[in-house]
Structure formats: C-alpha cells, structure tokens
Design a protein around this motif. Structure first.
Motif, PDB file in Angstrom:
ATOM      1  N   ILE A 197       0.885  -1.046   0.080  1.00  0.00           N
ATOM      2  CA  ILE A 197      -0.146  -0.018  -0.107  1.00  0.00           C
ATOM      3  C   ILE A 197       0.824   1.340   0.188  1.00  0.00           C
ATOM      4  N   ILE A 198       0.854   1.971  -1.136  1.00  0.00           N
ATOM      5  CA  ILE A 198       1.609   3.440  -1.189  1.00  0.00           C
ATOM      6  C   ILE A 198       0.762   4.274  -1.085  1.00  0.00           C
ATOM      7  N   GLY A 199       0.775   5.101   0.076  1.00  0.00           N
ATOM      8  CA  GLY A 199      -0.080   6.630   0.203  1.00  0.00           C
ATOM      9  C   GLY A 199       0.197   7.443  -0.284  1.00  0.00           C
TER      10      GLY A 199
ATOM     11  N   VAL B 175       2.865  -1.419   4.487  1.00  0.00           N
ATOM     12  CA  VAL B 175       2.226   0.083   4.383  1.00  0.00           C
ATOM     13  C   VAL B 175       3.392   1.192   4.312  1.00  0.00           C
ATOM     14  N   LYS B 176       3.174   1.919   3.079  1.00  0.00           N
ATOM     15  CA  LYS B 176       4.362   2.927   2.844  1.00  0.00           C
ATOM     16  C   LYS B 176       3.725   4.134   2.860  1.00  0.00           C
ATOM     17  N   PRO B 177       3.442   5.087   3.746  1.00  0.00           N
ATOM     18  CA  PRO B 177       3.114   6.099   3.723  1.00  0.00           C
ATOM     19  C   PRO B 177       3.758   7.200   3.016  1.00  0.00           C
ATOM     20  N   SER B 178       3.224   8.260   2.600  1.00  0.00           N
ATOM     21  CA  SER B 178       4.027   9.231   1.881  1.00  0.00           C
ATOM     22  C   SER B 178       4.891  10.067   2.938  1.00  0.00           C
ATOM     23  N   GLU B 179       6.294  10.234   2.393  1.00  0.00           N
ATOM     24  CA  GLU B 179       7.373  10.815   3.025  1.00  0.00           C
ATOM     25  C   GLU B 179       6.832  12.415   3.000  1.00  0.00           C
ATOM     26  N   VAL B 180       6.001  12.730   2.061  1.00  0.00           N
ATOM     27  CA  VAL B 180       6.014  14.331   2.157  1.00  0.00           C
ATOM     28  C   VAL B 180       5.282  14.701   3.425  1.00  0.00           C
TER      29      VAL B 180
ATOM     30  N   PRO C 105     -18.506   2.330  -5.078  1.00  0.00           N
ATOM     31  CA  PRO C 105     -17.086   2.182  -5.150  1.00  0.00           C
ATOM     32  C   PRO C 105     -16.292   3.255  -5.387  1.00  0.00           C
ATOM     33  N   PHE C 106     -15.350   3.453  -4.807  1.00  0.00           N
ATOM     34  CA  PHE C 106     -14.461   4.598  -4.979  1.00  0.00           C
ATOM     35  C   PHE C 106     -12.964   4.331  -5.852  1.00  0.00           C
ATOM     36  N   GLY C 107     -13.068   4.963  -7.075  1.00  0.00           N
ATOM     37  CA  GLY C 107     -12.171   4.824  -8.073  1.00  0.00           C
ATOM     38  C   GLY C 107     -12.353   5.711  -9.257  1.00  0.00           C
TER      39      GLY C 107
HETATM   40  P1  NAD Z   1       3.078  11.616  -3.079  1.00  0.00           P
HETATM   41  O1  NAD Z   1       4.101  12.961  -3.509  1.00  0.00           O
HETATM   42  O2  NAD Z   1       3.007  11.364  -1.730  1.00  0.00           O
HETATM   43  O3  NAD Z   1       3.373  10.531  -3.928  1.00  0.00           O
HETATM   44  C1  NAD Z   1       2.439   9.508  -3.632  1.00  0.00           C
HETATM   45  C2  NAD Z   1       3.329   7.963  -3.217  1.00  0.00           C
HETATM   46  O4  NAD Z   1       4.154   8.010  -4.203  1.00  0.00           O
HETATM   47  C3  NAD Z   1       4.406   8.454  -1.998  1.00  0.00           C
HETATM   48  O5  NAD Z   1       4.280   7.248  -1.189  1.00  0.00           O
HETATM   49  C4  NAD Z   1       5.574   8.520  -2.599  1.00  0.00           C
HETATM   50  O6  NAD Z   1       6.761   8.080  -1.932  1.00  0.00           O
HETATM   51  C5  NAD Z   1       5.572   7.742  -4.014  1.00  0.00           C
HETATM   52  N1  NAD Z   1       6.540   8.177  -4.844  1.00  0.00           N
HETATM   53  C6  NAD Z   1       6.594   9.388  -5.521  1.00  0.00           C
HETATM   54  N2  NAD Z   1       7.358   9.336  -6.448  1.00  0.00           N
HETATM   55  C7  NAD Z   1       7.602   8.265  -6.767  1.00  0.00           C
HETATM   56  C8  NAD Z   1       8.686   7.473  -7.612  1.00  0.00           C
HETATM   57  N3  NAD Z   1       9.332   8.246  -8.799  1.00  0.00           N
HETATM   58  N4  NAD Z   1       8.615   5.867  -7.614  1.00  0.00           N
HETATM   59  C9  NAD Z   1       7.944   5.411  -6.732  1.00  0.00           C
HETATM   60  N5  NAD Z   1       7.265   6.024  -5.656  1.00  0.00           N
HETATM   61  C10 NAD Z   1       7.193   7.298  -5.943  1.00  0.00           C
HETATM   62  O7  NAD Z   1       1.704  12.432  -3.710  1.00  0.00           O
HETATM   63  P2  NAD Z   1       1.133  12.973  -4.815  1.00  0.00           P
HETATM   64  O8  NAD Z   1       1.502  12.156  -6.098  1.00  0.00           O
HETATM   65  O9  NAD Z   1       1.752  14.474  -5.116  1.00  0.00           O
HETATM   66  O10 NAD Z   1      -0.428  12.858  -4.855  1.00  0.00           O
HETATM   67  C11 NAD Z   1      -1.215  13.961  -5.179  1.00  0.00           C
HETATM   68  C12 NAD Z   1      -1.975  13.162  -6.240  1.00  0.00           C
HETATM   69  O11 NAD Z   1      -2.822  12.194  -5.794  1.00  0.00           O
HETATM   70  C13 NAD Z   1      -3.142  14.137  -6.885  1.00  0.00           C
HETATM   71  O12 NAD Z   1      -3.125  13.801  -8.392  1.00  0.00           O
HETATM   72  C14 NAD Z   1      -4.411  13.528  -6.167  1.00  0.00           C
HETATM   73  O13 NAD Z   1      -5.695  13.946  -6.919  1.00  0.00           O
HETATM   74  C15 NAD Z   1      -3.831  12.084  -6.109  1.00  0.00           C
HETATM   75  N6  NAD Z   1      -4.803  11.635  -5.208  1.00  0.00           N
HETATM   76  C16 NAD Z   1      -5.745  10.533  -5.521  1.00  0.00           C
HETATM   77  C17 NAD Z   1      -6.450   9.891  -4.484  1.00  0.00           C
HETATM   78  C18 NAD Z   1      -7.541   8.936  -5.071  1.00  0.00           C
HETATM   79  O14 NAD Z   1      -8.215   8.330  -3.884  1.00  0.00           O
HETATM   80  N7  NAD Z   1      -7.785   8.831  -6.190  1.00  0.00           N
HETATM   81  C19 NAD Z   1      -6.575  10.287  -3.236  1.00  0.00           C
HETATM   82  C20 NAD Z   1      -5.282  11.265  -2.692  1.00  0.00           C
HETATM   83  C21 NAD Z   1      -4.606  11.959  -3.827  1.00  0.00           C
END
Ligand code: NAD
Length: 444
Positions: free
Chosen positions: A101-103, A128-133, A392-394
């Motif tokens: 799971i990548i968040g 579980v891999k939460p976002s580092e951001v 369904p969410f997606g």
């Molecule tokens: P982010 O920067 O946190 O990245 C998401 C994940 O991807 C992180 O865990 C990060 O470590 C990983 N990641 C980033 N670059 C990577 C790479 N090169 N290789 C492998 N892994 C990598 O988040 P973000 O992408 O800025 O999130 C915002 C986007 O997410 C928006 O487009 C938003 O619409 C979308 N989003 C969608 C949903 C949904 O449920 N559909 C929910 C939230 C956000």
C-alpha cells in the motif's frame, strides 16, 4: 526485509481466520480512538488542518467491515445450469497474499489506512508505505501502528522515492497506489514485471457544471466547501467551474460570501484554513495563476505556504491553469453556452475522478450521466460520495484503475476463486463428451 517478514507471516496462514481479521480490525479502530490526539497533531503539523474527515470515514469503514466480514468472505453460490444442477457451484473469495500500500500526503491517514482495512478484511498481509511528504503523519504511523497491529503481517515502511522503488522490485501479490498519474504509470510498469495486479487511485481535473436555473446560493456554498477544504488539496475537489456567461458574476459573488463566512475576511490568520503542503507545491500552484484574471483572492505568503482562496474568471480551455490538476485553492470559471458545450468540453479531456453537476432539472442531470464518463458523478453536492461506503471509490481512464471502500475494497484485494464440486456418480450423463464422437453417439 519487511517484505520478507510479511511474506513469511502470510505463509503461516495466520491472517486467514475471520476471527483474527476482526480482531486486527478492532485493534485498528482502537488505534484511531486512543491515538486521536497524536493523529490530529501530526495532521495539523503536516497540513494545518483538522483531521476530522480523515478518521471519521476510516472508523466507518472499519465498522462496516467488522459487521459484514462473515457475509463477504462466505462462499457465493452462482446460478446453475442443467449440467451443474447437482453440483456445488460457487465463488470463494480468498486472500491474494502480500499487498503493498503506497499512500499519498493530502489525506495521509485516510488514503493509507482505508486500503489497509480492505487488505486485513480480505485476509492479506500488507506492507504500508505512507507518503514521506506528510512526514509527521508518516512518523506517527511508523511508531504507533505496530503497537496495535500484528508487526509481522502489517509492517510500516517509511521512505521516499528510492525506498519505494526498492519495495517495487519485490514480488507483491497486489499493489495499491494512491497519488499522481505520472508515478502511477511507474508503479504499473514495476508491477508488470511480476504480473502483479494494481489498484491505482489517481487524480485529474474534476469539472463542476452549474446550470443557470439552480439555486446559486446553495450550489456555491457546497462548491466553496468542496474546493477550499484542505486548501484545495483533495483528489475529488471540484477543479474548475463550467457555467453560462450570464451567471458568472453571480457565481463569483456567492462564492465570495461563502469564503468570508467560512474563513473570515482574513483566511490567513483563521485557524480552519489550510496551507499548501510544501514549497515545491506552493510554487507549482502559484505558477498556474499566470495569465489569469483574479476575481477573488490571489494573495499569498511563500514563507507560510499560504495561498488565499482564489477564484479566476473568464478562463479559457487553453490557459495554463486548465492544463493540469490544480490541487490547490484556485477555482477557475470557464464559460460555456450551455450544457451541450459543457458536455463537449468534458469529453474532449481525460476522464475525471469526479464530475459534479448542479441543477434542479433531473433530465439535465440524467443527460450528463448518460453522455459523459468519470470515476463518480455527484449531482448537487461535492465530495460526499467518498463517505458512502456502499459506493465504489475509484477512477476510470487517466483517473485510475480499480476501486475500493467496503465490499468493493474487500473484493478488489481478494481473488474471487471459481469453485465447482461434482459427485463421482452419474457417469453416464458424461458419455457425450468422451471420444470417439461417432455420429451414432451424437445422434446425427
Ligand atoms: P506523493 O508525492 O505523496 O506520492 C505518492 C506516493 O508515491 C508516495 O508514497 C511517494 O513516496 C511515492 N512516489 C513518489 N514518486 C515516486 C517514484 N518516482 N517512484 C515510486 N514511488 C514514488 O503524492 P502526490 O502524487 O503528490 O499526490 C497527489 C495526487 O494524488 C493528486 O493527483 C491527487 O489527485 C491524487 N490523489 C488521489 C486520490 C484517490 O483516492 N484517487 C487520493 C489522494 C490523492
């Protein structure tokens, strides 16, 4: 390392008994209630927001899963034919194995732990891999979650791009990624090497059409809330408005009133108004303002990553702000001649994650549903479909692959195995299928 531990733990079979799954789900619920303050503090530090929407949905999802798990996991009998009338024919949901799971950072708890609810319910192990951001939330998750959940089956791994890429080299049984479409493609590429199925919860530009006959006061109230909550950093936020030129100024004025009502005359000092996550995103959002006419807001403070709730008017489809998902508090208004042009405008672009239409006319709403496509369609409100766990969410197309929430998540992270159990008697009934297929035997 964590991957191998989770794999070994899964292989023991310990994650499969329904009692175990329910126990873990209840522990996850206890984590959320007992650690509410730690979660709230982390979210406040990451995004300057109140964590209410994050955990409310999560608790609801856990409650539904605990209540319905026995039903979801039970064999699902299917229709029988003359050939199978005496057999047992059913679908047996079974765990897939180890899920990654990548968040993402914008709702760091909801988009990381809701997929975990589905993974646990379906009997899987999960890394579980939460976002580092959203670093504060990630740290709290890494420190505290293992105190509540089985450490072997559900490890939390913190890290950025290189750690995630390392994880992506492993052979998972499913990858559940939330984030932007560019990285989504990299995730799918990595998954393809192992033929690993993916769920990609992505984003995009979610349009919002306002019909001229709608009660603008109500419509703009709901849109203002949906857009500016979490400072516009919501995957299903209305990205832009489509409306007829005749109502544009009234739309602006109604939104102006709502912004003042929700966030006062000075949103910058108001505690309920969020901040952009970091400098990189601040600069990205600010650059989208180039060449646009600001009708409301427009001011900013880089040192605080603050951007005022901003409305742009007379925006054209070719302008900079219309080329990518805004993911910030800018709300462009693009004028169209009516619903026909709005539908055309939407269909010329990527399929969005959500599509909003505000109208008192049921026929118009049905027409928009019939003539467009999007992950979800909501009429006369914004965002609320996320909380309806039966839906369904997606996304669809560029906005994502797969779906979750409630049983949809359970099914997404299960293998729906086809099972057919025959008896050994009544062999004569099979005579036709065995060679030789002589004309006599076939009755020709
Ligand atoms: P982010 O920067 O946190 O990245 C998401 C994940 O991807 C992180 O865990 C990060 O470590 C990983 N990641 C980033 N670059 C990577 C790479 N090169 N290789 C492998 N892994 C990598 O988040 P973000 O992408 O800025 O999130 C915002 C986007 O997410 C928006 O487009 C938003 O619409 C979308 N989003 C969608 C949903 C949904 O449920 N559909 C929910 C939230 C956000």
């Amino acid at each position: 390392f964590e991957y191998e531990r989770a794999r070994r733990a899964f292989q023991t079979g310990m994650s499969k008994p329904l009692k175990f799954r329910v126990h873990q789900l209840k522990n996850l619920h206890r984590f959320i209630t007992e650690r509410r303050k730690d979660i709230a503090d982390a979210v406040k530090k990451d995004l300057n927001k109140v964590s209410l929407f994050e955990t409310l949905g999560l608790e609801g999802e856990i409650d539904v899963a605990v209540e319905r798990l026995a039903e979801w996991a039970a064999p699902r009998p299917v229709e029988k034919s003359l050939l199978t009338i005496l057999d047992e024919v059913y679908i047996q949901p079974e765990p897939l194995g180890v899920v990654l799971i990548i968040g993402a950072w914008n709702y760091p708890w909801a988009v990381t732990l809701q997929p975990l609810v589905a993974a646990i319910a379906a009997g899987n192990a999960a890394v579980v891999k939460p976002s580092e951001v959203s670093s504060h939330s990630a740290k709290v998750m890494e420190e505290l979650l293992p105190l509540y959940l089985d450490k072997e089956l559900y490890p939390v791994v913190c890290g950025g791009v290189s750690e995630t890429q390392e994880l992506l080299r492993q052979r998972f049984d499913h990858i559940f990624y939330t984030g932007n479409s560019t990285v989504g493609k990299l995730v799918m590429e990595a998954a393809a090497r192992h033929l690993t199925p993916v769920t990609l919860e992505l984003g995009g530009k979610s349009p919002c059409y306002i019909d001229k006959d709608v009660d603008l006061r109500v419509a703009c109230r709901r849109i203002t809330w949906g857009k500016f909550v979490n400072c516009g950093q919501t995957c299903i936020a209305p990205d832009y408005i489509l409306c007829e030129p005749s109502i544009q100024d009234r739309v602006v004025e109604e939104i102006r009133k709502c912004i003042t009502e929700f966030y006062t005359d000075d949103p910058k000092t108001f505690e309920d108004y969020g901040r952009i996550i970091n400098q990189r995103h601040f600069q990205r959002v600010m650059s989208l303002l180039e060449g646009s006419t600001v009708a409301i807001g427009g001011d900013s403070d880089q040192s605080q990553c603050y951007i005022a709730p901003t409305v742009l008017k007379d925006v054209t489809g070719g302008s900079k702000v219309m080329q990518e998902e805004i993911f910030g508090p800018l709300l462009p208004i693009v004028t169209v001649s009516g619903v026909d042009e709005a539908i055309q405008f939407i269909n010329e672009r990527e399929k969005p994650l959500a599509l909003y239409v505000f109208s008192p006319d049921n026929k118009l709403i049905r027409r928009v549903i019939a003539e467009t496509s999007s992950g979800a369609l909501v009429a006369n409100d914004c965002l609320v479909h996320f909380t309806v766990s039966a839906l369904p969410f997606g996304g669809v197309g560029n906005s994502g692959i797969g779906r979750y929430h409630s049983q949809h998540g359970f099914d997404q992270l299960s293998h729906l195995r086809a099972c057919l159990i025959k008896k050994l008697n009544l062999e004569d009934a099979n005579a036709m299928r065995y060679p030789p297929h002589t004309a006599k035997k076939l009755g020709w």
